[in-house]
Scaffold this motif. Structure first.
Motif, PDB file in Angstrom:
ATOM      1  N   GLY A  57      44.108  37.674  55.746  1.00 48.25           N
ATOM      2  CA  GLY A  57      43.990  37.247  54.357  1.00 48.25           C
ATOM      3  C   GLY A  57      43.714  38.412  53.421  1.00 48.25           C
ATOM      4  O   GLY A  57      43.088  39.403  53.792  1.00 48.25           O
ATOM      5  N   TRP A  58      44.195  38.285  52.183  1.00 45.78           N
ATOM      6  CA  TRP A  58      43.986  39.315  51.178  1.00 45.78           C
ATOM      7  C   TRP A  58      44.097  38.687  49.790  1.00 45.78           C
ATOM      8  O   TRP A  58      44.585  37.576  49.622  1.00 45.78           O
ATOM      9  CB  TRP A  58      45.009  40.441  51.332  1.00 45.78           C
ATOM     10  N   GLY A  59      43.640  39.410  48.797  1.00 45.02           N
ATOM     11  CA  GLY A  59      43.761  38.948  47.419  1.00 45.02           C
ATOM     12  C   GLY A  59      43.350  40.051  46.464  1.00 45.02           C
ATOM     13  O   GLY A  59      42.850  41.096  46.881  1.00 45.02           O
ATOM     14  N   HIS A  60      43.590  39.817  45.181  1.00 42.77           N
ATOM     15  CA  HIS A  60      43.198  40.767  44.148  1.00 42.77           C
ATOM     16  C   HIS A  60      43.013  40.039  42.828  1.00 42.77           C
ATOM     17  O   HIS A  60      43.466  38.906  42.664  1.00 42.77           O
ATOM     18  CB  HIS A  60      44.218  41.901  43.999  1.00 42.77           C
ATOM     19  N   SER A  61      42.329  40.696  41.913  1.00 40.74           N
ATOM     20  CA  SER A  61      42.183  40.124  40.571  1.00 40.74           C
ATOM     21  C   SER A  61      43.557  40.105  39.908  1.00 40.74           C
ATOM     22  O   SER A  61      44.479  40.789  40.334  1.00 40.74           O
ATOM     23  CB  SER A  61      41.183  40.957  39.755  1.00 40.74           C
ATOM     24  N   PRO A  91      29.908  38.534  55.943  1.00 42.92           N
ATOM     25  CA  PRO A  91      30.599  37.673  56.907  1.00 42.92           C
ATOM     26  C   PRO A  91      31.441  36.623  56.182  1.00 42.92           C
ATOM     27  O   PRO A  91      31.008  36.056  55.182  1.00 42.92           O
ATOM     28  CB  PRO A  91      29.470  37.016  57.695  1.00 42.92           C
ATOM     29  N   ALA A  92      32.642  36.406  56.692  1.00 39.55           N
ATOM     30  CA  ALA A  92      33.541  35.422  56.092  1.00 39.55           C
ATOM     31  C   ALA A  92      33.023  34.013  56.344  1.00 39.55           C
ATOM     32  O   ALA A  92      32.580  33.691  57.442  1.00 39.55           O
ATOM     33  CB  ALA A  92      34.939  35.578  56.660  1.00 39.55           C
ATOM     34  N   THR A  93      33.070  33.174  55.317  1.00 41.19           N
ATOM     35  CA  THR A  93      32.676  31.776  55.395  1.00 41.19           C
ATOM     36  C   THR A  93      33.824  30.943  54.846  1.00 41.19           C
ATOM     37  O   THR A  93      34.293  31.192  53.733  1.00 41.19           O
ATOM     38  CB  THR A  93      31.405  31.518  54.553  1.00 41.19           C
ATOM     39  N   ALA A  94      34.294  29.980  55.603  1.00 43.33           N
ATOM     40  CA  ALA A  94      35.438  29.171  55.204  1.00 43.33           C
ATOM     41  C   ALA A  94      35.207  28.458  53.884  1.00 43.33           C
ATOM     42  O   ALA A  94      34.087  28.063  53.563  1.00 43.33           O
ATOM     43  CB  ALA A  94      35.761  28.151  56.294  1.00 43.33           C
ATOM     44  N   GLY A  95      36.269  28.321  53.101  1.00 44.49           N
ATOM     45  CA  GLY A  95      36.209  27.625  51.823  1.00 44.49           C
ATOM     46  C   GLY A  95      36.039  28.597  50.683  1.00 44.49           C
ATOM     47  O   GLY A  95      36.833  29.502  50.491  1.00 44.49           O
ATOM     48  N   THR A  96      34.965  28.402  49.917  1.00 47.36           N
ATOM     49  CA  THR A  96      34.657  29.266  48.775  1.00 47.36           C
ATOM     50  C   THR A  96      33.376  30.021  49.084  1.00 47.36           C
ATOM     51  O   THR A  96      32.407  29.435  49.560  1.00 47.36           O
ATOM     52  CB  THR A  96      34.476  28.424  47.495  1.00 47.36           C
ATOM     53  N   MET A  97      33.385  31.308  48.828  1.00 49.75           N
ATOM     54  CA  MET A  97      32.198  32.126  49.059  1.00 49.75           C
ATOM     55  C   MET A  97      32.067  33.157  47.948  1.00 49.75           C
ATOM     56  O   MET A  97      32.994  33.378  47.188  1.00 49.75           O
ATOM     57  CB  MET A  97      32.240  32.797  50.434  1.00 49.75           C
ATOM     58  N   GLN A  98      30.889  33.758  47.860  1.00 48.32           N
ATOM     59  CA  GLN A  98      30.649  34.744  46.810  1.00 48.32           C
ATOM     60  C   GLN A  98      30.034  36.007  47.397  1.00 48.32           C
ATOM     61  O   GLN A  98      29.154  35.945  48.257  1.00 48.32           O
ATOM     62  CB  GLN A  98      29.727  34.187  45.736  1.00 48.32           C
ATOM     63  N   SER A 110      31.988  38.394  36.198  1.00 50.25           N
ATOM     64  CA  SER A 110      32.331  37.577  37.357  1.00 50.25           C
ATOM     65  C   SER A 110      33.843  37.404  37.378  1.00 50.25           C
ATOM     66  O   SER A 110      34.504  37.446  36.340  1.00 50.25           O
ATOM     67  CB  SER A 110      31.626  36.216  37.289  1.00 50.25           C
ATOM     68  N   VAL A 111      34.365  37.245  38.568  1.00 50.19           N
ATOM     69  CA  VAL A 111      35.804  37.071  38.752  1.00 50.19           C
ATOM     70  C   VAL A 111      36.045  36.191  39.962  1.00 50.19           C
ATOM     71  O   VAL A 111      35.258  36.200  40.909  1.00 50.19           O
ATOM     72  CB  VAL A 111      36.518  38.452  38.915  1.00 50.19           C
ATOM     73  N   THR A 112      37.087  35.384  39.908  1.00 51.54           N
ATOM     74  CA  THR A 112      37.489  34.573  41.043  1.00 51.54           C
ATOM     75  C   THR A 112      38.783  35.134  41.623  1.00 51.54           C
ATOM     76  O   THR A 112      39.716  35.406  40.871  1.00 51.54           O
ATOM     77  CB  THR A 112      37.697  33.104  40.620  1.00 51.54           C
ATOM     78  N   VAL A 142      31.846  38.190  42.686  1.00 46.93           N
ATOM     79  CA  VAL A 142      33.223  37.938  43.103  1.00 46.93           C
ATOM     80  C   VAL A 142      33.242  36.642  43.909  1.00 46.93           C
ATOM     81  O   VAL A 142      32.673  36.569  44.996  1.00 46.93           O
ATOM     82  CB  VAL A 142      33.781  39.111  43.940  1.00 46.93           C
ATOM     83  N   THR A 143      33.880  35.615  43.355  1.00 43.82           N
ATOM     84  CA  THR A 143      34.030  34.338  44.039  1.00 43.82           C
ATOM     85  C   THR A 143      35.372  34.342  44.743  1.00 43.82           C
ATOM     86  O   THR A 143      36.412  34.573  44.114  1.00 43.82           O
ATOM     87  CB  THR A 143      33.949  33.167  43.052  1.00 43.82           C
ATOM     88  N   LEU A 144      35.345  34.112  46.045  1.00 37.30           N
ATOM     89  CA  LEU A 144      36.553  34.092  46.856  1.00 37.30           C
ATOM     90  C   LEU A 144      36.883  32.644  47.191  1.00 37.30           C
ATOM     91  O   LEU A 144      36.027  31.916  47.690  1.00 37.30           O
ATOM     92  CB  LEU A 144      36.335  34.894  48.137  1.00 37.30           C
TER      93      LEU A 144
END
Length: 137
Positions: free
Chosen positions: A103-107, A61-68, A128-130, A27-29
């Motif tokens: 913050g939140w999100g979903h596929s 742990p949350a990391t700013a930008g893009t994380m997986q 895999s999903v972003t 899961v790429t955030l």
């Protein structure tokens, strides 16, 4: 029933027994803000969708930008991917004026609210999903 309950159930289910022929889901955030805290990912089957249960989950742990984050040993099937940035680490979706304050999100497409609109299909080999994150203004 709260978004918190949905995500915690999925994240904690990461410790459950694995099925044969299970793959990982990467899961790429994207768009993660530098607010500290923990990212919670929950995979839900159609029967679990929007209920306080989850098939599998992951957290980190949350990391700013893009994380997986990787949800391990996911049996083949269709799942909704739900994500919460628990910035204050209280295991609850903090609300303000009836709206998410974290913050939140979903596929699936933004604003989708049905399982069929947000589901991903996970084959034996995994998937895999972003998921782009949304934050309050």
């Amino acid at each position: 029933m709260t978004f918190k309950t949905l995500l915690i159930a999925g994240a904690l289910s990461a410790l459950s027994t694995t099925a044969a022929f299970a793959g990982d889901v990467a899961v790429t955030l994207t768009g993660v803000k530098a607010e500290g805290g923990t990212m919670l990912v929950s995979l839900q089957s159609k029967d679990q969708f929007m209920k306080p249960v989850g098939a599998k989950g992951a957290m980190g742990p949350a990391t700013a930008g893009t994380m997986q984050l990787t949800v391990e040993d996911v049996p083949p099937g269709d799942y909704a991917v739900m994500v919460m940035h628990d910035a204050d680490s209280n295991w609850t979706m903090t609300m303000k004026d009836g709206k998410p304050a974290e913050g939140w999100g979903h596929s699936g497409a933004a604003g989708s609210q049905t399982f069929d609109a947000v589901k991903i299909t996970v084959p034996e080999a995994g998937a895999s999903v972003t998921v782009p994150l949304s934050y309050p203004q």
